[in-house]
Motif scaffolding. Structure first.
Motif, PDB file in Angstrom:
ATOM      1  N   GLY A  16      45.430  55.738 -20.300  1.00  0.00           N
ATOM      2  CA  GLY A  16      44.429  56.776 -20.429  1.00  0.00           C
ATOM      3  C   GLY A  16      43.395  56.749 -19.319  1.00  0.00           C
ATOM      4  N   LYS A  17      42.840  57.901 -19.014  1.00  0.00           N
ATOM      5  CA  LYS A  17      41.745  57.958 -18.045  1.00  0.00           C
ATOM      6  C   LYS A  17      40.541  57.181 -18.561  1.00  0.00           C
ATOM      7  N   ILE A  18      40.375  57.177 -19.879  1.00  0.00           N
ATOM      8  CA  ILE A  18      39.432  56.256 -20.532  1.00  0.00           C
ATOM      9  C   ILE A  18      40.298  55.254 -21.286  1.00  0.00           C
ATOM     10  N   GLU A  19      40.059  53.973 -21.076  1.00  0.00           N
ATOM     11  CA  GLU A  19      40.996  52.963 -21.586  1.00  0.00           C
ATOM     12  C   GLU A  19      40.624  52.412 -22.963  1.00  0.00           C
ATOM     13  N   LYS A  20      39.555  52.922 -23.549  1.00  0.00           N
ATOM     14  CA  LYS A  20      39.165  52.511 -24.902  1.00  0.00           C
ATOM     15  C   LYS A  20      38.920  53.760 -25.743  1.00  0.00           C
ATOM     16  N   LEU A  21      39.626  53.854 -26.866  1.00  0.00           N
ATOM     17  CA  LEU A  21      39.456  54.973 -27.777  1.00  0.00           C
ATOM     18  C   LEU A  21      38.638  54.537 -28.984  1.00  0.00           C
TER      19      LEU A  21
END
Length: 376
Positions: free
Chosen positions: A288-293
């Motif tokens: 993901g472009k952000i690695e924490k959801l």
């Protein structure tokens, strides 16, 4: 709202379970009631605190009108004027004495239905909202199935006896719980006197004595026919908790409902497990472009419990360690489940708090060179 820490014992696992009906009854001894069937249900959670023959199909008299009122509120405009059809005139039993070609607002009809228990009002609502009584009955039965009232069958909008017209204490509690989500319905049920905009027969006094006799009483609906006996659906709210009580064919209808209310309010307290949109955990999103959801709860959860039950409660979080992008905000990622003494009480979705897009070629390249640089 602060969460009671004593309620939380978190366990991580990866199994999936479906949402189940929360109907674990208390081990406490509830007071006996005199009806053929009865139930006490906490409105927010749906937890059953008392039950007796709650799935027995029985005639339900004018408690039928809870469904009629709910559909009128969902599908009608209360300010609309209704021209009274001749089919609505002279219905046997309780009446608001509609006149042929009389023009009356839908609001006055619903108040006349719930307070005065007008059978003529029920037919006028059915024709206005459904186009015909037959179509409206189909709407009633469809709504019952949608709510989960699977042991219910309506053949009319008022509750006059028909062998194929029946429900159960459990189903009526479900229907009432659904209706109580409607603010207008709650307001109508609690009204002691309504003055309709008409020249005669305009004073509608509420027949439900719960409003006068029980502290916190919310009303709802009484019903009586020779075949059904005395039927009562009542509600009361105290100490941040709303209880729904149903008794069918019960000669001591009001007293039995009050005893059940006393039992519920004296033994149970609403316990906050988690709030709506409460943060639970971050999940890795390697691509993901952000690695924490961030994962959050879908709804709040407040359950009625006795003091003795607190130590028997566990909360289990079912979430994966990793998840792949793309991820859409609001997507169900896992489950939060509440167990009491090893039995599943309720299960809710855990949701993605934000959108996360998959890394493109350049995102991956930048990450690769950053990591390579750090290693040097």
């Amino acid at each position: 709202m602060k969460v009671n820490k004593k309620l939380f014992i978190f366990v991580l696992c990866f199994m999936l379970v479906s949402i189940v009906e929360f109907s674990i009854a208390s081990e406490y001894n509830a007071p006996p009631v005199n009806g053929k069937s009865g139930i006490l249900l906490e409105s927010e959670s749906g937890r059953i605190l008392y039950s007796n023959n709650e799935h027995q199909r029985l005639p339900i008299a004018s408690t039928t009108k809870i469904m009629t009122a709910l559909l009128a509120l969902e599908h009608g405009n209360l300010d609309e004027k209704v021209k009274v059809d001749k089919k609505s005139i002279g219905i046997e039993g309780s009446s608001i004495y509609l006149g042929y070609d009389e023009e009356i607002s839908l609001k006055d009809l619903v108040y006349g239905l719930m307070l005065r228990s007008g059978n003529d009002s029920a037919v006028a609502i059915a024709i206005h909202v459904g186009g015909s009584v037959e179509n409206f009955i189909e709407m009633m039965n469809e709504k019952a199935k949608e709510i989960g009232a699977n042991n219910t069958n309506f053949t009319n909008p008022h509750g006059l006896h028909n062998d194929n017209h029946y429900s159960t204490a459990y189903d009526l509690a479900l229907i009432t719980r659904e209706a109580m989500k409607n603010d207008e319905f709650k307001k109508i049920c609690k009204t002691k006197l309504w003055v309709a905009e008409r020249d005669i027969n305009k004073y509608f006094y509420n027949k439900n004595k719960t409003l006068w006799q029980y502290e916190g009483g919310d009303g709802v609906k009484i019903g009586y026919t020779t075949k059904a006996g005395r039927c009562l659906v009542s509600s009361a709210t105290k100490n941040g908790m709303q209880l729904i009580s149903v008794v069918l064919d019960d000669y001591s209808w009001f007293n039995d409902c009050y005893k059940l209310f006393d039992y519920g309010f004296e033994n149970y307290k609403p316990m906050v497990f988690y709030d709506k949109e409460q943060f639970i955990k971050n999940i890795n999103v390697p691509n993901g472009k952000i690695e924490k959801l961030p994962v959050i709860t879908e709804n709040s959860l407040v359950l009625p419990l006795t003091e003795d039950e607190l130590d028997e409660v566990k909360i289990i979080i079912d979430l994966p360690d990793n998840i792949k992008a793309p991820i859409k905000k609001g997507t169900a990622i896992g489950k939060i489940k509440v167990f009491k003494d090893g039995e599943l009480m309720t299960s809710e979705n855990l949701l993605a708090k934000k959108n996360i897009y998959e890394k493109g070629f350049w995102d991956k390249a930048v990450k690769f060179f950053k990591e390579k640089k750090l290693k040097k």
